[in-house]
Design a protein around this motif. Structure first.
Motif, PDB file in Angstrom:
ATOM      1  N   ALA A 116       0.828  -1.209   0.000  1.00  0.00           N
ATOM      2  CA  ALA A 116       0.000   0.000   0.000  1.00  0.00           C
ATOM      3  C   ALA A 116       0.862   1.258   0.000  1.00  0.00           C
ATOM      4  N   GLU A 117       2.018   1.183   0.655  1.00  0.00           N
ATOM      5  CA  GLU A 117       2.900   2.345   0.756  1.00  0.00           C
ATOM      6  C   GLU A 117       3.751   2.526  -0.502  1.00  0.00           C
ATOM      7  N   LEU A 118       4.291   1.434  -1.025  1.00  0.00           N
ATOM      8  CA  LEU A 118       5.249   1.505  -2.130  1.00  0.00           C
ATOM      9  C   LEU A 118       4.609   1.346  -3.507  1.00  0.00           C
ATOM     10  N   LEU A 119       3.562   0.569  -3.605  1.00  0.00           N
ATOM     11  CA  LEU A 119       2.897   0.310  -4.892  1.00  0.00           C
ATOM     12  C   LEU A 119       1.419   0.685  -4.745  1.00  0.00           C
ATOM     13  N   GLN A 120       0.578   0.008  -5.428  1.00  0.00           N
ATOM     14  CA  GLN A 120      -0.868   0.170  -5.280  1.00  0.00           C
ATOM     15  C   GLN A 120      -1.371  -0.935  -4.353  1.00  0.00           C
TER      16      GLN A 120
END
Length: 189
Positions: A116-120
């Motif tokens: 959730a933080e780095l990608l979708q």
């Protein structure tokens, strides 16, 4: 809101609390590895639908479905371990199983937060679906399977009469109650 987010966890936990009683009866006569394989594939399919849910109700329904599938997988694993191993190996393999579920739950939270933080956030569900499919296809279902004796739901209820078991069940209930409550509201702090 915290209450709405908590209801998604409730959609998963409610069936998880009740369904193992019935899955245990069902799995007494079925091949647990076959059940595990099918359940993992259905869980993978449900993971694919999560990113496409356009309403809270759809997401709630998917989580409810997952809540009914998860105990089938968990009960199938414990049934397989119980039927395959004896005495010391049974204790060792059950300990490894419990440890793996705890570690899996922890890493699932860490990985989903990282995605959730780095990608979708949707990417996590696609990765989960692919991973579940890969591991499900790795399960070798034994052709020869000895079905156990049919057990009634009343025999399970007789076990609850034991005062020692009631205390243990209540302690486990309180532990999971606190654990789930903290995990529901922690993101909102």
């Amino acid at each position: 809101s915290p209450a709405t987010a908590g209801s998604l966890m409730t959609a998963t936990m409610l069936p998880l609390a009740i369904a193992p009683l019935f899955y245990g009866l069902f799995l007494a006569t079925k091949n647990p590895l076959k059940t595990l394989k099918i359940t993992m594939l259905l869980l993978a399919l449900s993971c694919i639908f999560v990113p496409y849910a356009v309403s809270f109700e759809q997401l709630f329904f998917i989580r409810l479905l997952q809540g009914f599938l998860l105990p089938a997988a968990l009960t199938a694993m414990t049934t397989y371990i119980g039927k395959t191993y004896q005495q010391q190996l049974l204790q060792r393999n059950m300990t490894l199983y419990i440890a793996s579920t705890i570690v899996g739950g922890f890493f699932g939270r860490v990985l989903s937060a990282s995605f959730a933080e780095l990608l979708q956030w949707q990417d996590f569900y696609f990765v989960m679906a692919v991973t579940l499919c890969i591991f499900a296809l790795c399960i070798k279902v034994e052709k020869e399977f000895k079905a156990g004796a049919r057990v009634s739901i009343l025999s399970h209820l007789n076990d609850v009469k034991n005062a020692r078991l009631i205390k243990t069940y209540c302690a486990v209930f309180c532990m999971f109650f606190c654990f789930a409550a903290v995990l529901n509201y922690l993101p909102f702090m």
